[in-house]
Every structure is written in structure tokens, then in C-alpha cells.
Scaffold this active site. Structure first.
Site, PDB file in Angstrom:
ATOM      1  N   ASP A  63     -16.393  -0.194 -55.555  1.00  0.00           N
ATOM      2  CA  ASP A  63     -15.355  -0.794 -54.708  1.00  0.00           C
ATOM      3  C   ASP A  63     -15.875  -1.938 -53.826  1.00  0.00           C
ATOM      4  OD1 ASP A  63     -13.104   0.509 -55.608  1.00  0.00           O
ATOM      5  OD2 ASP A  63     -13.170   2.100 -54.090  1.00  0.00           O
ATOM      6  N   ARG A  88     -17.451   5.104 -50.216  1.00  0.00           N
ATOM      7  CA  ARG A  88     -17.567   3.693 -49.844  1.00  0.00           C
ATOM      8  C   ARG A  88     -18.537   3.461 -48.678  1.00  0.00           C
ATOM      9  NH1 ARG A  88     -12.449  -0.178 -50.232  1.00  0.00           N
ATOM     10  NH2 ARG A  88     -14.241  -1.578 -50.355  1.00  0.00           N
ATOM     11  N   ARG A 134      -6.123   4.972 -43.452  1.00  0.00           N
ATOM     12  CA  ARG A 134      -7.556   4.700 -43.486  1.00  0.00           C
ATOM     13  C   ARG A 134      -8.128   4.523 -42.069  1.00  0.00           C
ATOM     14  NH1 ARG A 134      -9.639   3.106 -48.486  1.00  0.00           N
ATOM     15  NH2 ARG A 134      -8.560   4.268 -50.087  1.00  0.00           N
ATOM     16  N   HIS A 163      -3.264   0.459 -46.891  1.00  0.00           N
ATOM     17  CA  HIS A 163      -3.946  -0.535 -46.058  1.00  0.00           C
ATOM     18  C   HIS A 163      -2.894  -1.547 -45.599  1.00  0.00           C
ATOM     19  CE1 HIS A 163      -8.303  -0.179 -47.850  1.00  0.00           C
ATOM     20  NE2 HIS A 163      -8.319   0.259 -46.610  1.00  0.00           N
ATOM     21  N   CYS A 257      -7.326  -8.108 -51.458  1.00  0.00           N
ATOM     22  CA  CYS A 257      -8.399  -7.103 -51.367  1.00  0.00           C
ATOM     23  C   CYS A 257      -9.740  -7.625 -51.870  1.00  0.00           C
ATOM     24  CB  CYS A 257      -8.043  -5.860 -52.173  1.00  0.00           C
ATOM     25  SG  CYS A 257      -6.552  -5.047 -51.645  1.00  0.00           S
TER      26      CYS A 257
HETATM   27  N1  ARG Z   1     -10.264   1.371 -54.320  1.00  0.00           N
HETATM   28  C1  ARG Z   1     -10.329   0.762 -53.037  1.00  0.00           C
HETATM   29  C2  ARG Z   1     -10.110   1.782 -51.948  1.00  0.00           C
HETATM   30  O1  ARG Z   1      -9.291   2.639 -52.122  1.00  0.00           O
HETATM   31  C3  ARG Z   1      -9.307  -0.324 -52.934  1.00  0.00           C
HETATM   32  C4  ARG Z   1      -9.423  -1.131 -51.668  1.00  0.00           C
HETATM   33  C5  ARG Z   1      -8.368  -2.172 -51.536  1.00  0.00           C
HETATM   34  N2  ARG Z   1      -8.660  -3.049 -50.488  1.00  0.00           N
HETATM   35  C6  ARG Z   1      -7.787  -3.544 -49.594  1.00  0.00           C
HETATM   36  N3  ARG Z   1      -8.192  -4.473 -48.799  1.00  0.00           N
HETATM   37  N4  ARG Z   1      -6.575  -3.082 -49.505  1.00  0.00           N
HETATM   38  O2  ARG Z   1     -10.735   1.756 -50.920  1.00  0.00           O
END
Ligand code: ARG
Length: 264
Positions: A63, A88, A134, A163, A257
Site C-alpha cells: 500500500d 501499513r 481511520r 478516508h 490516493c
Molecule cells: N488499501 C489502502 C488502505 O486501505 C488504500 C488507501 C487509499 N488511500 C487514500 N488516500 N484514500 O489503506
């Protein structure tokens, strides 16, 4: 005005785990296609006269390609993300090294969980900050303090829009586009009361990552799956440039993203 962006080549891009509703390990990324899509976004930026810097991909963190989540760079200062999910978290050290090697002196990691431009977008000098899936709401105080800017906290309520940058996009200092139902009532009111010009996306186009776009104030690089929104932008004098983002969507991402703005 020329912008500067940070991108990460999709060499090791995969869906290895499921940390948002879009990710399914049984729906793998077509890596050749991802490479073409990523290069087309990069080439559009370059053709528009923007500069693109690159961070080296790492096999262990697929990611990392989503550089918007690295942090927020404003007034030459770098606030780095403290990722929610273990998968992450190793990205933070990699991002820190990149910024330190690129002569940024004020670099800090947030104490609270916070995911950078994924959840913090700048318009009219304010920082709009998302929470609910998040980033922790407490991170917003850290962001406000670090940048000495007003932060407007917005609560996200629909897991598809986990997000802020999936449902809210500043187009220029005075205008944003967004999907109202992704926010709770109080947040919708804050957006309306901001005095900014508001463009609404319809649900199907928001769900196609139409709002996960990058605007330089005139050109808007966005998903090809949001034609009505693009038409609306064109009518208002913007220049939408549409790209296929099918492979990034499998990981819950789009144009924004994979792009981090490096502001001076
Ligand atoms: N697979 C990543 C996650 O879930 C995707 C992140 C997408 N990034 C964003 N800026 N919305 O963290």
C-alpha cells in the site's frame, strides 16, 4: 501554478490483506494494467508542467503506492502518518527517511492515529480533516497545532468512504466537490457553512472514486467512471482529465490516493 507531487511505482502493488470494504484478496490486481494506469496519471502531471518525485517501492508494504497517506506537507513542514492498521505501520519509517533525505527539516509523526492527506485536505487556508474510520479525532488537534491552521473536523459515516479523500475534493481555494451522504449531519452543516462553493457528486460516481481526484486549480485528474461529475466541472470552467483507475479501486483507491502534494 506548477505543483509538485510524490508518487510510488506500483511494482509491488497487491491486495494482500483486507483493511477496507473495497479490498478482497480473491479479486487480485492486474499488475500490468496497474502499471499502465499509474503511468498515465504520472504522464498527465508531467505534461501539465507539474513535477513528480518518486519514493522507491518496498515489497513488504504494497500500500506504499498510496502516497497520499504518507502525511501532509504544508508551509514546508512535514507531518507524517501514524497508520491505524499494523499492515501499513512500517510505511512511516520509509516515508520519514524519504523526507529527511530530501532536506525537509521539520518532520514529525503524529501521536494519534492519522492517515495524512487521505484524511486531511486543504481549502481556503483551512484544513478539512476526516475521522470515523481511520484517523482518530484527537489527531486533528495535533494537525492544527503543528501547522498553526484552523482544522474543520468532519465525521465520515459510510464505510465505502473511509478516508476523507474518497468523498471530498478541493478544486481551488474557493470550491470543493463532495458526496454529502458520506458525512454526518453536523459535518454536512460545517461544509455548507464554510462559504465555499460546493459541487455535489451523485452516489454512483462517488462510489466510482470520482471524487478521489487531484486538481491543480484548473485541471482535474479523475476517474473515467464519473462522466456526469466531469461534465459538471467542464460547465464550470474546469478541465477534467479522465483516467481508468480500476486496479487501484480494488484496494480502495483512485487518482488522489496515489498522489501526495509536496507544498512549499
Ligand atoms: N488499501 C489502502 C488502505 O486501505 C488504500 C488507501 C487509499 N488511500 C487514500 N488516500 N484514500 O489503506
Amino acid at each position: 501554478m506548477a505543483r509538485s507531487y510524490l508518487m510510488c511505482p506500483p511494482t509491488y502493488f497487491r491486495v494482500d490483506y483486507e483493511i477496507n470494504d473495497w479490498m478482497h484478496q480473491n479479486d487480485p490486481v492486474d499488475i500490468a494494467k496497474a502499471r499502465v494506469q499509474w503511468e498515465s496519471v504520472r504522464d498527465i502531471y508531467l505534461k501539465l508542467g507539474h513535477s513528480v518525485l518518486f519514493i522507491e517501492p518496498h515489497e513488504a508494504v504494497p500500500d506504499l503506492i498510496f502516497t497520499a497517506n504518507a502525511g501532509l506537507i504544508l508551509d514546508g513542514k512535514v507531518l507524517l502518518s501514524n497508520f491505524k492498521y499494523e499492515e501499513r505501520q512500517p510505511e512511516t519509517a520509509i516515508n520519514r527517511e524519504w523526507f529527511e533525505n530530501h532536506s525537509y527539516s521539520k518532520v514529525k509523526v503524529t501521536e494519534n492515529v492519522w492517515e495524512g492527506e487521505g484524511d486531511c485536505l486543504v481549502a481556503n487556508g483551512w484544513i478539512f480533516a476526516g475521522y470515523g474510520f481511520r484517523s482518530d479525532k484527537a489527531s486533528h488537534t495535533e494537525v492544527a497545532k503543528f501547522f498553526d491552521r484552523e482544522v474543520i473536523s468532519l465525521k465520515l459515516v459510510d464505510p465505502r468512504f473511509y478516508h476523507l479523500d474518497t468523498c471530498f475534493c478541493p478544486l481551488d481555494a474557493r470550491t470543493i466537490m463532495y458526496f454529502p451522504s458520506a458525512f454526518d449531519d453536523a459535518s454536512r452543516k460545517k461544509i455548507k457553512d464554510s462559504g465555499l462553493m460546493l459541487i455535489e457528486a451523485e452516489e454512483s460516481e462517488a462510489a466510482a472514486f470520482g471524487l478521489n481526484a487531484v486538481s491543480d486549480g484548473h485541471n482535474v485528474i479523475m476517474s473515467s467512471q464519473a462522466p456526469a461529475l466531469a461534465g459538471d466541472l467542464r460547465k464550470r470552467g474546469y478541465n477534467p482529465i479522465m483516467v481508468d483507475i480500476s486496479e487501484f479501486k480494488k484496494s480502495g483507491g483512485g487518482v488522489k490516493c496515489i498522489t501526495l502534494e509536496l507544498r512549499t
